[in-house]
Design an enzyme around this catalytic site. Structure first.
Site, PDB file in Angstrom:
ATOM      1  N   THR A 209       0.820  -1.206   0.000  1.00 48.72           N
ATOM      2  CA  THR A 209       0.000   0.000   0.000  1.00 48.72           C
ATOM      3  C   THR A 209       0.856   1.260   0.000  1.00 48.72           C
ATOM      4  O   THR A 209       1.987   1.263   0.472  1.00 48.72           O
ATOM      5  CB  THR A 209      -0.927   0.042   1.237  1.00 48.72           C
ATOM      6  OG1 THR A 209      -0.133  -0.001   2.427  1.00 48.72           O
ATOM      7  CG2 THR A 209      -1.916  -1.101   1.222  1.00 48.72           C
ATOM      8  N   ASN A 211       0.749   4.899   1.703  1.00 50.09           N
ATOM      9  CA  ASN A 211       0.143   5.439   2.919  1.00 50.09           C
ATOM     10  C   ASN A 211       0.187   6.961   2.922  1.00 50.09           C
ATOM     11  O   ASN A 211       1.230   7.557   2.626  1.00 50.09           O
ATOM     12  CB  ASN A 211       0.888   4.922   4.151  1.00 50.09           C
ATOM     13  CG  ASN A 211       0.754   3.426   4.319  1.00 50.09           C
ATOM     14  OD1 ASN A 211      -0.140   2.948   4.990  1.00 50.09           O
ATOM     15  ND2 ASN A 211       1.654   2.667   3.691  1.00 50.09           N
ATOM     16  N   GLU A 258      -4.701   4.131   3.457  1.00 48.18           N
ATOM     17  CA  GLU A 258      -3.833   3.114   2.859  1.00 48.18           C
ATOM     18  C   GLU A 258      -4.435   2.694   1.523  1.00 48.18           C
ATOM     19  O   GLU A 258      -5.594   2.291   1.475  1.00 48.18           O
ATOM     20  CB  GLU A 258      -3.718   1.893   3.775  1.00 48.18           C
ATOM     21  CG  GLU A 258      -3.136   2.185   5.147  1.00 48.18           C
ATOM     22  CD  GLU A 258      -3.151   0.955   6.029  1.00 48.18           C
ATOM     23  OE1 GLU A 258      -2.086   0.343   6.233  1.00 48.18           O
ATOM     24  OE2 GLU A 258      -4.245   0.605   6.522  1.00 48.18           O
TER      25      GLU A 258
END
Length: 312
Positions: A209, A211, A258
């Site tokens: 991911t 962030n 995320e």
């Protein structure tokens, strides 16, 4: 699409930027009601350059600094949206103690007339200005006319729920209705921010991911969303995002965004991206372990792909 010149102030304005028709407002979100103000300003004086006057920070941030962040758009995104609507310049008037104390007549005379050299002014019917919001549109018309400045009042843009407003759009997002926010904005709501390092757990689970922190942006309803992500080079990539505090992992003190980008490989750390909320998939949830969480993420990704692939 115009890339507007942003002037952070009203003093010493270059002569080339004076003499515009001016759309005025806080313009948080630059929603379809705000676009009506810009259209009205241009229609009133199509012979003049179109500019916008807004305030930074938002007056609410000045008067209530301890409030939770609520902004739909920060200045760069706001200016870009105003430019997309045709503004060639954006005057971001610093909203500080001096401006808050300025009487309505002084605001018209010093800021709008002498400062930026407005030739025509346009605002919504509920526009208020000056110390303690002492000026209304009727006073604006009188003060402007005395200085040879025209004034147009833009009509409210309404739907079945009433006038479109930034506060309604905030409620849509906080109540998990990003599609309604999209209709009111005329585009998906976007959070822009720098990609920061996390704990790399997503990578371990097989779902890396990007962030972001919300910063001064409004925090929407916590949960999972189908999203599109605008990369630094302007490309748009579909993905799935979670807004939350990771309860399965013990909880975080701060909400994070995320985002897993579909079919993407690349290093985005330290770069700014935009995450556009398309659809809300499910509320944030606590799972009984990482394996269960991994299964849920796979289901979320499949649901997001289905939503984003569906015809508009």
């Amino acid at each position: 699409m115009t890339t507007p010149i942003v002037i952070e102030g009203w003093r010493d304005v270059p002569p080339a930027l004076r003499g515009a028709t001016i759309a005025m407002g806080n313009f948080d979100g630059v929603h379809i009601g705000h676009l009506s103000v810009l259209r009205t300003a241009h229609a009133a004086r199509p012979d003049l350059p179109l500019a916008a006057v807004t305030f930074e920070p938002h007056p609410r941030e000045h008067f209530r600094p301890d409030d939770q962040p609520f902004r739909l758009t920060l200045l760069p995104a706001k200016a870009a949206a105003l430019g997309a609507a045709g503004a060639t310049a954006v005057f971001a008037i610093p909203f500080d103690a001096d401006l808050a104390a300025m009487e309505a007549e002084a605001f018209v005379d010093q800021v709008l007339h002498r400062g930026i050299g407005a030739r025509h002014l346009t605002c919504g019917a509920d526009f208020a200005f000056g110390h303690r919001r002492g000026g209304d549109v009727a006073l604006l018309e009188r003060l402007a006319e005395a200085r040879g400045i025209g004034v147009s009042i833009a009509p409210f843009v309404t739907d079945a729920g009433g006038p479109i407003s930034s506060s309604r759009i905030r409620r849509f997002l906080q109540d998990a209705y990003p599609e309604r926010a999209t209709l009111a904005l005329g585009r998906p709501w976007e959070v822009r921010g720098e990609v920061v390092h996390g704990d790399k757990l997503g990578r371990v689970l097989g779902w890396p991911t990007a962030n972001l922190w919300f910063g001064r942006h409004l925090e929407p309803a916590r949960g999972v969303y189908a999203v599109t992500v605008v990369l630094p080079d302007g490309r748009e990539v579909p993905g799935v995002a979670n807004v939350g505090r990771r309860p399965t992992l013990g909880g975080d003190p701060q909400t994070r965004l995320e985002v897993h980008l579909f079919d993407f490989a690349g290093d985005l750390y330290g770069q700014e991206i935009g995450v556009r909320l398309v659809a809300f998939l499910r509320p944030d949830a606590k799972f009984d372990g990482l394996e269960t969480l991994k299964i849920a993420i796979a289901q979320d990704a499949a649901a997001a792909r289905a939503v984003l692939a569906a015809p508009a």
